[in-house]
Design an enzyme around this catalytic site. Structure first.
Site, short mmCIF file in Angstrom:
data_model
loop_
_atom_site.label_atom_id
_atom_site.label_comp_id
_atom_site.label_asym_id
_atom_site.label_seq_id
_atom_site.Cartn_x
_atom_site.Cartn_y
_atom_site.Cartn_z
N HIS A 273 0.84 -1.20 0.00
CA HIS A 273 0.00 0.00 0.00
C HIS A 273 0.87 1.25 0.00
O HIS A 273 1.86 1.32 0.72
CB HIS A 273 -0.89 0.02 1.25
CG HIS A 273 -1.76 1.24 1.32
ND1 HIS A 273 -2.93 1.35 0.61
CD2 HIS A 273 -1.61 2.42 1.98
CE1 HIS A 273 -3.47 2.54 0.86
NE2 HIS A 273 -2.69 3.20 1.68
N ARG B 128 -14.55 13.23 8.01
CA ARG B 128 -13.31 13.92 8.37
C ARG B 128 -12.92 14.93 7.30
O ARG B 128 -12.40 16.00 7.59
CB ARG B 128 -12.17 12.89 8.55
CG ARG B 128 -12.29 12.07 9.84
CD ARG B 128 -11.40 10.84 9.78
NE ARG B 128 -10.01 11.16 9.53
CZ ARG B 128 -9.17 10.38 8.84
NH1 ARG B 128 -9.58 9.21 8.34
NH2 ARG B 128 -7.93 10.73 8.63
N LYS C 277 -8.62 -0.99 6.16
CA LYS C 277 -8.88 -1.52 4.81
C LYS C 277 -7.87 -2.62 4.46
O LYS C 277 -8.22 -3.62 3.85
CB LYS C 277 -8.80 -0.39 3.78
CG LYS C 277 -9.99 0.56 3.89
CD LYS C 277 -9.85 1.79 3.04
CE LYS C 277 -8.88 2.76 3.60
NZ LYS C 277 -9.07 4.17 3.34
N SER D 269 -7.46 4.33 9.56
CA SER D 269 -8.21 4.33 8.30
C SER D 269 -7.54 3.43 7.26
O SER D 269 -8.16 2.54 6.67
CB SER D 269 -8.30 5.78 7.79
OG SER D 269 -8.71 5.82 6.46
N ASP E 266 -15.02 3.05 7.79
CA ASP E 266 -13.95 3.97 7.38
C ASP E 266 -14.42 4.88 6.25
O ASP E 266 -14.13 6.07 6.22
CB ASP E 266 -12.70 3.20 6.96
CG ASP E 266 -11.69 4.15 6.34
OD1 ASP E 266 -11.21 5.04 7.07
OD2 ASP E 266 -11.43 4.07 5.13
#
Ligand code: URA
Length: 436
Positions: free
Chosen positions: A82, A168, A187, A183, A161
């Site tokens: 990621h 947010r 995921k 967050s 999320d």
């Protein structure tokens, strides 16, 4: 339990219990806790922070708010990667076929670009016919047979999320370390992989502008992943200039293909190799970094990484011919150089402004609904540390609209910081973060 009391408790700087965090996330997901109470809570978190334990609980509660994917039907150790998002970041395009060619299964959820950062799915759609709309059955079958499948994020992956991030975004509570870490990791943990390698960007084009904050975010995410039972590591990489030379969908695909042929830019290849090395080691395919790098070099040299990429594109409905003949990729017809207005040395290239220049050409989305032009973008000709003479080409714009090209040119000129004194080239890899 009442949300009012939890907000009051956090406002007073006290720790929330695991039960309280689950109550809050379950209630927010099913709508029984309204947005106004949740936004008061996120603001209280911004002022009071969260402990490590609270952050882990928040992550797990958000992971459990929807489906947790079961990838047990896929053979081998699944390692996910990621990136926290950057400009010119086409890493997944080159990295996934390299490690798949070395026998590490790639079962990946990717996203589309938004704002000044690009997305892997948009880039893959440069291959006509390519789709991420494949069934779960095809996804698993493709990973087992070819070694790679890439899908879009399913609607029910960490829905808490999704809802919280949107809230947010409009309440000035995005840039809080525990909220960002939970967050991202909720995921990743819901995506079902066995291990996770994180590329945390640092610099003017990143979420975290300075190294200290980037390290703190990376440490927080590595500790969450480890506490959740996954091998997790992070690499902090430079975003004080775009990664590689190309910014824009089709241009980035070309640069990734060049890299699969061993002709990629040095900084980009270094990020691919640093992440790939950790993935190969986590998957038990390489004993150390030197071995992993030699393995990656071999699948580039013998063409098997490129062949793997073509197989993957075809398996998801795409026309893979451009993998072997790059001229088949569609690029914008108007090509305009941007000349330096003064001489000196490049000290900084504001990556975010280059990303915005690409977006203004039509290559990025201002809102989730915007259509994008895959053929436009920017190729940088000078990078940090390079010497420049007045009139030298700093970058080349690929565009389809004269007014948009003029705007992009202004942004690019403003993004280059050129000074008289020589500038040192900074390494693209800033730091490795491993579990304690
Ligand atoms: N990316 C995410 O998914 N969440 C954040 O909070 C920030 C970046």
């Amino acid at each position: 339990m009442r949300m009012y009391d939890l907000i009051h408790k956090k406002r007073a700087g006290q720790e929330l219990t695991t039960e309280e965090i689950y109550y809050m996330i379950e209630g927010f997901t099913d709508g029984s806790i309204p947005d106004y109470q949740m936004s008061a809570m996120t603001m209280a978190i911004c002022f009071q922070g969260m402990s490590k334990r609270e952050t882990v609980d928040l992550t797990l509660a958000m992971r459990d708010s929807g489906d947790v994917l079961d990838l047990s039907g896929i053979h081998g150790v699944k390692v996910d990667k990621h990136s926290t998002g950057g400009v010119g970041d086409k890493t997944s395009l080159a990295l996934t076929p390299i490690i798949a060619a070395l026998g590490v299964p790639v079962a990946k959820m990717s996203g589309r670009g938004l704002g000044h950062t690009g997305g892997t799915i948009d880039k893959l759609e440069c291959f006509s016919g390519f789709t991420t709309g494949i069934s779960e059955e095809t996804f698993v079958k493709n990973v087992n047979e070819i070694g790679i499948a890439i899908a879009g994020q399913t609607a029910n992956l960490a829905p808490a999320d999704k809802k919280l991030y949107a809230l947010r975004d409009v309440t000035a509570t995005v840039d809080q370390m525990s909220l960002i870490a939970s967050s991202i990791m909720s995921k990743k943990l819901a995506s079902g992989s066995d291990a996770i390698v994180l590329d945390v960007k640092t610099g003017n084009g990143a979420f975290m502008k300075d190294l200290e904050d980037s390290v703190a975010l990376a440490e927080e995410m590595v500790s969450i992943g480890t506490m959740a039972g996954k091998k997790t590591a992070a690499v902090i990489t430079d975003m004080d200039q775009p990664l590689g030379y190309a910014v824009g969908n089709a241009l980035e695909v070309l640069e990734a293909l060049d890299t699969l042929e061993g002709r990629g830019p040095g900084d980009f290849q270094e990020v691919v190799f640093a992440l790939g090395s950790l993935m190969l080691q986590f998957a038990g395919k390489a004993g150390d970094d030197a071995k992993a790098r030699a393995m990656m070099e071999s699948v580039i040299a013998d063409g098997s990484a490129k062949k793997k990429f073509a197989e993957f594109i075809e398996a998801q409905g795409g026309d893979a011919a451009p993998v072997f003949d790059h001229s088949l990729l569609t690029l914008a017809q108007t090509v305009v150089p941007v000349a330096a207005e003064r001489g000196g040395y490049v000290h900084r290239i504001l990556a975010e402004d280059i990303g915005i220049a690409c977006m203004s050409l039509g290559g990025g989305r201002e809102t989730k609904e915007s259509a994008i032009d895959l053929s436009v973008g920017i190729v940088l000709k000078k990078k940090n540390g390079d010497a420049v003479e007045a009139g030298d080409t700093l970058a080349v714009i690929y565009g389809n609209d004269d007014a948009k090209i003029a705007r992009a040119k202004e942004l690019i000129l403003g993004a280059y910081e050129i000074c008289d004194d020589p500038a040192e080239k900074q390494p693209v890899i800033r730091k490795y973060i491993f579990a304690e």
